[in-house]
Motif scaffolding. Structure first.
Motif, PDB file in Angstrom:
ATOM      1  N   PRO A  39      -8.200   8.033  -7.942  1.00 32.66           N
ATOM      2  CA  PRO A  39      -9.548   7.441  -8.171  1.00 32.66           C
ATOM      3  C   PRO A  39     -10.149   7.687  -9.532  1.00 32.66           C
ATOM      4  O   PRO A  39     -11.226   6.562  -9.809  1.00 32.66           O
ATOM      5  CB  PRO A  39     -10.417   8.403  -7.144  1.00 32.66           C
ATOM      6  CG  PRO A  39      -9.697   9.608  -7.055  1.00 32.66           C
ATOM      7  CD  PRO A  39      -8.241   9.313  -6.874  1.00 32.66           C
ATOM      8  N   VAL A  40      -9.717   8.924 -10.178  1.00 35.51           N
ATOM      9  CA  VAL A  40      -9.951   9.053 -11.619  1.00 35.51           C
ATOM     10  C   VAL A  40      -9.520   7.908 -12.362  1.00 35.51           C
ATOM     11  O   VAL A  40     -10.411   7.162 -13.322  1.00 35.51           O
ATOM     12  CB  VAL A  40      -9.940  10.247 -12.110  1.00 35.51           C
ATOM     13  CG1 VAL A  40     -10.166  10.263 -13.817  1.00 35.51           C
ATOM     14  CG2 VAL A  40     -10.615  11.264 -11.341  1.00 35.51           C
ATOM     15  N   ILE A  41      -8.480   7.509 -12.431  1.00 31.42           N
ATOM     16  CA  ILE A  41      -7.779   6.340 -13.375  1.00 31.42           C
ATOM     17  C   ILE A  41      -8.142   5.057 -12.991  1.00 31.42           C
ATOM     18  O   ILE A  41      -8.230   4.383 -13.753  1.00 31.42           O
ATOM     19  CB  ILE A  41      -6.065   6.629 -13.073  1.00 31.42           C
ATOM     20  CG1 ILE A  41      -5.572   8.128 -13.720  1.00 31.42           C
ATOM     21  CG2 ILE A  41      -5.324   5.625 -13.638  1.00 31.42           C
ATOM     22  CD1 ILE A  41      -4.281   8.371 -13.390  1.00 31.42           C
ATOM     23  N   GLY A  42      -8.026   4.934 -11.335  1.00 33.67           N
ATOM     24  CA  GLY A  42      -8.755   3.771 -11.098  1.00 33.67           C
ATOM     25  C   GLY A  42     -10.068   3.511 -11.598  1.00 33.67           C
ATOM     26  O   GLY A  42     -10.381   2.388 -12.045  1.00 33.67           O
ATOM     27  N   GLY A  43     -10.962   4.122 -11.599  1.00 34.35           N
ATOM     28  CA  GLY A  43     -12.243   4.078 -11.963  1.00 34.35           C
ATOM     29  C   GLY A  43     -12.370   3.906 -13.505  1.00 34.35           C
ATOM     30  O   GLY A  43     -13.084   3.065 -13.856  1.00 34.35           O
ATOM     31  N   ALA A  44     -11.390   4.702 -14.266  1.00 36.43           N
ATOM     32  CA  ALA A  44     -11.384   4.415 -15.891  1.00 36.43           C
ATOM     33  C   ALA A  44     -10.986   3.140 -16.009  1.00 36.43           C
ATOM     34  O   ALA A  44     -11.485   2.299 -17.011  1.00 36.43           O
ATOM     35  CB  ALA A  44     -10.555   5.441 -16.514  1.00 36.43           C
ATOM     36  N   ALA A  45     -10.255   2.366 -15.183  1.00 39.18           N
ATOM     37  CA  ALA A  45      -9.426   1.233 -15.375  1.00 39.18           C
ATOM     38  C   ALA A  45     -10.566   0.160 -15.198  1.00 39.18           C
ATOM     39  O   ALA A  45     -10.567  -0.808 -15.845  1.00 39.18           O
ATOM     40  CB  ALA A  45      -8.279   0.911 -14.596  1.00 39.18           C
TER      41      ALA A  45
END
Length: 208
Positions: A135-141
């Motif tokens: 979720p963190v990497i997806g949100g940053a993307a």
């Protein structure tokens, strides 16, 4: 239950990331602050390991308790132990990722350290950190990709693609490596590496 723990733990870092994005990118995103944070990351990992060995960190029992759980795979048993965290503990571990918004601070390292202090062992803390990554990497993307696909991304799309491929390969291999590493080893090698690279970088940029 595991999915809800991950989603709930994502909320603090998402709020902090959006609110403080400019500060992290500009004021703190320079060479010298990044080198300092990288060195501090290594020191934090070292301190975490020493306190764990000294008994400061509570250790969550790794033995399976319920009947039939011994038939589960190692990953399933780890997930089961993680779901036994309270919501408050899960949010605290997730909130540790806020520290990783600082350039040079490892998201995985900060989450593993928080997991250890909340009673998880090395293996479960590493798995918890990897589960929090999506979720963190997806949100940053979602936050960063739209501008890069426009005019701001001119000249950057090639490096961006290369970096994305490298990150995908690393993300695929990392869980297997960490699982094997933490069977017999601890955080010390990562602490030494971060400290040496951080202090070396600081010395280099300080005189550059």
């Amino acid at each position: 239950m595991l999915a809800w723990l991950i989603v709930t733990a994502y909320v603090p870092v998402a709020v902090a990331g959006v609110a403080l994005d400019k500060v992290f990118r500009t004021t703190l995103g320079q060479h010298v602050p990044t080198a300092i944070f990288f060195a501090l990351n290594g020191i934090a990992l070292f301190v975490t390991e020493q306190l764990r060995r000294g008994g400061t960190a509570r250790r969550r029992a790794v033995a399976v308790a319920a009947r039939g759980e011994e038939q589960l795979s190692a990953e399933e048993q780890s997930d089961l132990r993680i779901t036994r965290l309270t919501m408050r503990q899960a949010v605290t571990i997730g909130a540790a990722q806020i520290i990783a918004l600082l350039p040079g601070i490892s998201r995985t390292g900060s989450t593993i350290s928080a997991g250890i202090f909340k009673g998880l062992n090395h293996e479960d803390s590493a798995r918890c950190a990897l589960l929090h990554a999506a979720p963190v990497i997806g949100g940053a993307a979602l936050l960063k990709l739209p501008p890069l696909l426009g005019a701001l991304g001119n000249g950057l799309r090639g490096p961006l693609l290369a970096g994305s491929v490298a990150a995908f390969v690393a993300a695929y291999l990392a869980p297997r490596y960490l699982a094997r590493h933490f069977e017999h080893r601890a955080l010390i090698p990562f602490a030494i590496c971060c400290s040496v690279v951080g202090l070396g970088s600081l010395a280099y940029f300080a005189v550059a």
